[in-house]
Each structure stands twice: as structure tokens, then as C-alpha cells.
Design a protein around this motif. Structure first.
Motif, PDB file in Angstrom:
ATOM      1  N   THR B  53      11.415 106.108  51.348  1.00 50.20           N
ATOM      2  CA  THR B  53      11.091 105.111  52.373  1.00 50.20           C
ATOM      3  C   THR B  53       9.612 105.156  52.713  1.00 50.20           C
ATOM      4  OG1 THR B  53      11.729 104.203  54.523  1.00 50.20           O
ATOM      5  CG2 THR B  53      11.452 106.571  54.425  1.00 50.20           C
ATOM      6  N   VAL B  73       6.598  96.221  48.972  1.00 51.77           N
ATOM      7  CA  VAL B  73       7.479  96.317  47.804  1.00 51.77           C
ATOM      8  C   VAL B  73       6.890  97.270  46.773  1.00 51.77           C
ATOM      9  CG1 VAL B  73       8.467  95.030  45.857  1.00 51.77           C
ATOM     10  CG2 VAL B  73       8.572  94.086  48.173  1.00 51.77           C
ATOM     11  N   THR B  76       6.946 101.185  47.681  1.00 51.77           N
ATOM     12  CA  THR B  76       8.236 101.870  47.595  1.00 51.77           C
ATOM     13  C   THR B  76       8.745 101.904  46.157  1.00 51.77           C
ATOM     14  OG1 THR B  76       8.699 101.449  49.912  1.00 51.77           O
ATOM     15  CG2 THR B  76      10.605 101.816  48.498  1.00 51.77           C
ATOM     16  N   VAL B  77       8.519 100.827  45.417  1.00 51.62           N
ATOM     17  CA  VAL B  77       8.847 100.830  43.986  1.00 51.62           C
ATOM     18  C   VAL B  77       8.087 101.965  43.290  1.00 51.62           C
ATOM     19  CG1 VAL B  77       8.400  99.563  41.830  1.00 51.62           C
ATOM     20  CG2 VAL B  77       9.536  98.418  43.748  1.00 51.62           C
ATOM     21  N   PRO B  87      13.753 101.761  39.522  1.00 50.25           N
ATOM     22  CA  PRO B  87      14.028 101.178  40.842  1.00 50.25           C
ATOM     23  C   PRO B  87      15.121 100.112  40.747  1.00 50.25           C
ATOM     24  CG  PRO B  87      11.660 101.204  40.356  1.00 50.25           C
ATOM     25  CD  PRO B  87      12.371 101.513  39.072  1.00 50.25           C
ATOM     26  N   LEU B  90      16.152  97.560  47.184  1.00 49.04           N
ATOM     27  CA  LEU B  90      15.266  97.814  48.325  1.00 49.04           C
ATOM     28  C   LEU B  90      15.908  97.277  49.605  1.00 49.04           C
ATOM     29  CD1 LEU B  90      12.720  98.913  46.989  1.00 49.04           C
ATOM     30  CD2 LEU B  90      11.458  96.937  47.791  1.00 49.04           C
ATOM     31  N   SER B  92      14.712  95.988  53.587  1.00 49.63           N
ATOM     32  CA  SER B  92      13.527  95.421  54.228  1.00 49.63           C
ATOM     33  C   SER B  92      13.750  95.406  55.737  1.00 49.63           C
ATOM     34  CB  SER B  92      13.324  94.002  53.687  1.00 49.63           C
ATOM     35  OG  SER B  92      12.656  93.205  54.644  1.00 49.63           O
ATOM     36  N   ALA B 116       9.272  91.863  43.983  1.00 57.91           N
ATOM     37  CA  ALA B 116      10.593  92.416  43.669  1.00 57.91           C
ATOM     38  C   ALA B 116      11.039  91.919  42.297  1.00 57.91           C
ATOM     39  CB  ALA B 116      11.599  92.015  44.749  1.00 57.91           C
ATOM     40  N   ILE B 123      16.239  92.978  46.814  1.00 61.81           N
ATOM     41  CA  ILE B 123      16.227  93.353  48.234  1.00 61.81           C
ATOM     42  C   ILE B 123      17.593  92.973  48.785  1.00 61.81           C
ATOM     43  CG2 ILE B 123      15.142  92.915  50.476  1.00 61.81           C
ATOM     44  CD1 ILE B 123      12.552  92.225  48.832  1.00 61.81           C
ATOM     45  N   THR B 143      10.216  99.532  54.037  1.00 60.89           N
ATOM     46  CA  THR B 143      11.123  99.359  52.904  1.00 60.89           C
ATOM     47  C   THR B 143      11.656 100.726  52.518  1.00 60.89           C
ATOM     48  OG1 THR B 143       9.200  99.417  51.434  1.00 60.89           O
ATOM     49  CG2 THR B 143      10.141  97.253  51.875  1.00 60.89           C
ATOM     50  N   GLY B 145      14.014 102.471  49.292  1.00 53.26           N
ATOM     51  CA  GLY B 145      14.380 102.106  47.934  1.00 53.26           C
ATOM     52  C   GLY B 145      15.331 103.095  47.300  1.00 53.26           C
TER      53      GLY B 145
END
Lengths: 337, 337
Positions: B53, B73, B76-77, B87, B90, B92, B116, B123, B143, B145
Motif C-alpha cells: 500500500t 497507480v 503501487t504497481v 500485479p 488495485l 483506490s 492500470a 482497480i 492505493t 495492490g
């Protein structure tokens, strides 16, 4: 007015719903999000998991019955529990205001830890950001949660088994969280103070599932209150909902405050309450199990799923009348959770 | 001073580390969190997953090269990708200030959606809170993930295979994100403007793994810069790190601004850069693969893992000297991500 964010967009009512439909679903278009459940359920490598997130901005951060840390753990645990999942792991994302007292932060983190232990989950990843004084209000917390779901409970989050004759149960007094926050904010004094009901519902749900209660749907009652949950549940479905006003568990203090402020208890926020839809024959056993928990002492039957009036929620009033229950239109109390 | 939160607690440097150790690890004590990886890796029902996170509070929310949505995005990816995970999903969580323009929100949500899609993730769950005007600064995004990890890559996030002789690679110019944010904030003009490097690193990592590169460790370079990452990587381990200053890819504008402001490029924040530790024989193939990506055009060998000076990071300077590289002590630029 119409082209900026208003407080009502965060109410959990009609404006929130419109924002979700017109903006988030437009861009984050995918079948999992479209279900708009509290948790998103997916399978990966043979495991079925539930995933959910919530940010917490409650003001004040300490209130009778809890604090923002307890809320941040219970709220996300409850979203997982409502899908029938066993909560496993949580993330913790903190945004702190420069100058925030470390002692307060320690109290909050300690609350999070205590609630995580009670719910049998672990906080395994986190992030902390600090913004300049005046750029946020004390502390905001985001938690995301992962739970594991047995396939036999997979129908619950979508309410796929709901059918006429099913019984509606709530686990106790409506509105305690909102009344407690409002009282703390407005410095109201009651003879018998109302504490927030913030609590993890996983233990009671676990007992219900293990006890063989045939649960067709569960949803925790937060922003927007029981009205919004029932309305969402019935929307575009082939059944109606009939709720008896006289059977709703409402404290005298809550009723009194609602009359004073012109609030409707159906829209009051809760943080340890849920509505349960069960097969008719499961209603008695469910209530018996719930009465064995502190979070279920005042559990009560409040209504029934009907084949008439599909898509609608009707309240049978004490005076014998009937009114349609719609979702919260604007916002009742901002920063409630 | 010492009993309140300071901006430095959010710097990703020494103060952040102390807060994590003295507070979060004290209360959220569990083996998964203790690893302090960007992602926490766990197994459930036979699937191995990574979970992470981050909250994003960048100011300004729109900057050359991206916006807070793209950042939320990609960041966190990247945390998932760095653990070797693919990944998948996610969450949000948005906190919005009352009065925030809906058009800006749409731009941000659209950026999130676009990134994304690029990263091949969805998401699938979200939450939106609105606070009164003045109680947050425009918009904050969290976010979290979830990714799936093949067992053969499980050693990566802990750097378990790092050994003397391993080669260190970065995928391009250091500090672009911080320079871009600073320039936007201070209204600085360059002849050749520097855009933030914010980008998803999953595609390049995927190509490296599929290409058979023997990756022993990866970490994206964000707050605290490459210095903090290398220092954390070597801390309490039985190897040292030797970095050649001359080999570090640094833009002229960055070097110039650092000299002007007294910043050290080693501590500049990035949002699309990573350091890669690979087996010696994998270094050539790795760089070749990286050069095939826009995010890797300027990939370069920058150093080596040593058996000498265990636990330490040494910089071989252009002038022939050697200096010890430590973590960021205070804060360089708040609200950088």
C-alpha cells in the motif's frame, strides 16, 4: 455548484452513488468493480479472496467508544466479513499532519493493534506520509484488507440467494456511532451517554456461519444508515423489502436527538451494526446465536423480503401507514467515519 | 519538537525508519511486516501473493510528466513488481476536499484508468471520502495492490541471493521526479524541461524475468533516493556495496539544480527508476533488455556487491576519493509523492 465536489459526495447516499456510476465505473470499468460490493471477490491460483479498502477521516479522532485507529481496523474487517470471508491481512496507510502529537499516534496505533488481534488478522504492510501543518486535519487512515472465502459462501456478497420470505435481522441499536460522534462534536450531554458501536463483526459472523445459519446477504450499516443499505440491496432486483418501524431497535436518546435535529434514524451511521438476510427457518437460530455476543445483545427481527413491490423498500410505520424508504439524498453529518 | 510528527518522519529516510521501528513494529509485530519489504509476501490456499500500500499526497497534483492519479497507480504497481510479483488488482481510496473541481477529478481518474490498463491490472474496489474545505489539500489517494508471485522469484524481495560480485544497474537518469516537482512548485524554467519519470516498471521487470535474467534484488527508487535504497539493502548484511559516481546517470539540469540548492542527487526522489542487483553473468543481457524499453533507454551499470565493508555503501567519487553513503537524515522536499 454542480461542477465541484460537495460534502454529499462522501455521504454514502445518492450523490456518492452517482459519482461512482458516472465517474469511477466509467473509467475503472471491470466486472468485479461493477458489482459494487463492500468487498471484491476474485479467484487466483485456486484460492478465492475478498479485497476491500476504506479511508477514515472521522472527526474527532478520539470519541466515546473508540478512536480513528479502532475504526480503521473494524471498518475494513467488517467489509470483508460481510462477504462471508475470513479476514486475514490488512494494510495501513497513514497521512499525518506536521505537529501531530506522537503520543496520540501511539494511542491510535495501539488501538489498531488491539483490534487486529481481536479480529485475528495481521497488519502486514504500511505507508506513512506527512503533510505540512494545515494541509490535512490531524490524521487520515486508509486500510485495505484481504480475506479468504469458502466457495460455499460465495453467493453472499451478491445476495444471489435472497428470496421472498427471507427474514431481516439487525444486531442491535441503530445510530450509536453517529450519535456518539455528534455528541462529541457538539459537546452534547446525555444522562446516559451513547458510545460508538464501533466493533469487529467478524466473530459474530463466524459464529453464524459455523452455526449453519443460511445467510443470503449481509451488509454492515455505515454512512447512509440502514435505509441506504436496504435500498441498494433491493435496487433492480425482483423482490421488495418490508420493514416494521416498531421492531427497529432504537435507543430513547437516539430517538430524542433525531426529533430535536430533524434526523431520521434510518439514515444514521453505525460502525458495528449489520443487516442480515436469512432463510426463514434460520431466523430463530440466528438471533439466538447473536444474543450470545456483546455485539448482538439487542439483535432483532425487523422485516421480511417480499415478492410484492420489487426493487422497493417499504417501512410499515407505527401508526399503520406505509412509506417508501429511499437513499440518503444529501449529507447528514460529514466526517462521520 | 521531539514529541510531535515532523516532515522528516515522512521522508523515507532515517526518521521514517525510526518511526517504523519504534512505533509500527512495536505494535503491529508480525514476521511479515518485520521484513519491511515494499510488498509483503504470503501464501494462502496454495497461492503466493504480494500485498502493498501507499498513500499519495504529491503537491502539485498535476506536474510535467503526470499527475497524482498516474503516480498512485504506478507507485503501487512498482512496489508489487519489485517483489517479482505480477500485479493483478488495485484498490483506490480517495480523500477529496470540498470544492475540488470535478473536471480535475475526472482527469485524475482517467489517468489512473490509463495506467492500470498499461500495467494490465484492474482497480476492483474503492472508497471516497469528502472533508470540509481546508481540512485536506485538494486530493489524497491511497492505493493498495495485490500481485501473484511465482515461487521461483520468492527470494527476490528479501534479497536472499545477493552475493559479492553481483552487479548493480539503474534503469536511467536519477532524480527526474523530484526535479520536475520542484520546478513546478518553484516555477523554475529550464532550457530543456525535466518531466517526472513516473512510469510503471512492471513491463520492463516482466521482460527481464522472462528473459532469464538472474535477478537477486530489485527496489524502486522513491522518497530518499538511491542512497536510502542501497543503505537499507546492505544494512546488517554480510556484503558491502560499491558505487561509482562517474557511472551514475545524472542529467546536466539535475546536476546544476543540485549544486544551486545544495541537494545531493543520491537522495533525489524518482517514480520510475529502480536499482537492480543481478548475477554477474546476467548484467550484459539485463542492460540489453532494458535498452529496449523507454523506461530503460539510459540503463547503466553503476556498481558492484563487495565482500569487503559489509553493511556499508561506499561511493567512489569522480576525484578518486571514497565516501560512505548513509540514509537521508531529515527531509529534502515534502509531499514529493
Amino acid at each position: 455548484m454542480n461542477n465541484t465536489i460537495l460534502l454529499g459526495h462522501g455521504s454514502g447516499g445518492i450523490m456518492t452513488g452517482n459519482l461512482i456510476r458516472n465517474l469511477f465505473l466509467k473509467y475503472f470499468n471491470n466486472p468485479l468493480l461493477e458489482k459494487l460490493s463492500d468487498s471484491s471477490v476474485f479467484s487466483v491460483d485456486g484460492a478465492t479472496l475478498a479485497f476491500t479498502t476504506d479511508s477514515y477521516v472521522v472527526d474527532p479522532i478520539f470519541f466515546p467508544g473508540g478512536d480513528i485507529g479502532k475504526l480503521a481496523v473494524c471498518g475494513t474487517v467488517n467489509d470483508l466479513a460481510m462477504s462471508g470471508a475470513k479476514p486475514l491481512y490488512l494494510s495501513s496507510g497513514l497521512i499525518l499532519e506536521e505537529g501531530f502529537p506522537l503520543a496520540d499516534l501511539e494511542t491510535i496505533v495501539s488501538s489498531m493493534s488491539e483490534e487486529a488481534q481481536k479480529a485475528g488478522i495481521q497488519i502486514i504492510t504500511g505507508d506513512t506520509k506527512v503533510v505540512k501543518k494545515g494541509q490535512c486535519d490531524k490524521v487520515f487512515i486508509n486500510t485495505a484488507g484481504i480475506g479468504i472465502l469458502e466457495d460455499r459462501y460465495r453467493h453472499i456478497s451478491g445476495g444471489l440467494h435472497i428470496r421472498p420470505g427471507d427474514q431481516l435481522i439487525v444486531n442491535g441499536f441503530l445510530g450509536d456511532h453517529e450519535i456518539a460522534i455528534m455528541a462529541a462534536r457538539e459537546n452534547l450531554k446525555f444522562e446516559e451517554p451513547v458510545a460508538s458501536d464501533v466493533a469487529s463483526l467478524h466473530p459474530i459472523v463466524h459464529a453464524l456461519l459455523e452455526g449453519g445459519v443460511d445467510i443470503h446477504f449481509m451488509r454492515d450499516l455505515t454512512r447512509g444508515g440502514i435505509a441506504s443499505v436496504l435500498d441498494e440491496m433491493a435496487e433492480n432486483r425482483d423482490f421488495g423489502v418490508s420493514v416494521s418501524e416498531a421492531s427497529l431497535p432504537i435507543r430513547d436518546q437516539t430517538q430524542g436527538l433525531c426529533e430535536l435535529y430533524g434526523f431520521d434514524p434510518l439514515y444514521l451511521a453505525n460502525e458495528g451494526k449489520m443487516v442480515l438476510v436469512v432463510a426463514r427457518e434460520s431466523a430463530g437460530p440466528a438471533i439466538e446465536i447473536m444474543h450470545g455476543f456483546e455485539t448482538g445483545t439487542h439483535a432483532a427481527l425487523i422485516g421480511v423480503i417480499t415478492s410484492s413491490k420489487p426493487g422497493m423498500v417499504l417501512l410499515q410505520s407505527r401508526t399503520g401507514g406505509t412509506r417508501i424508504v429511499t437513499r440518503l439524498a444529501g449529507e447528514q453529518l460529514p466526517r462521520i467515519c
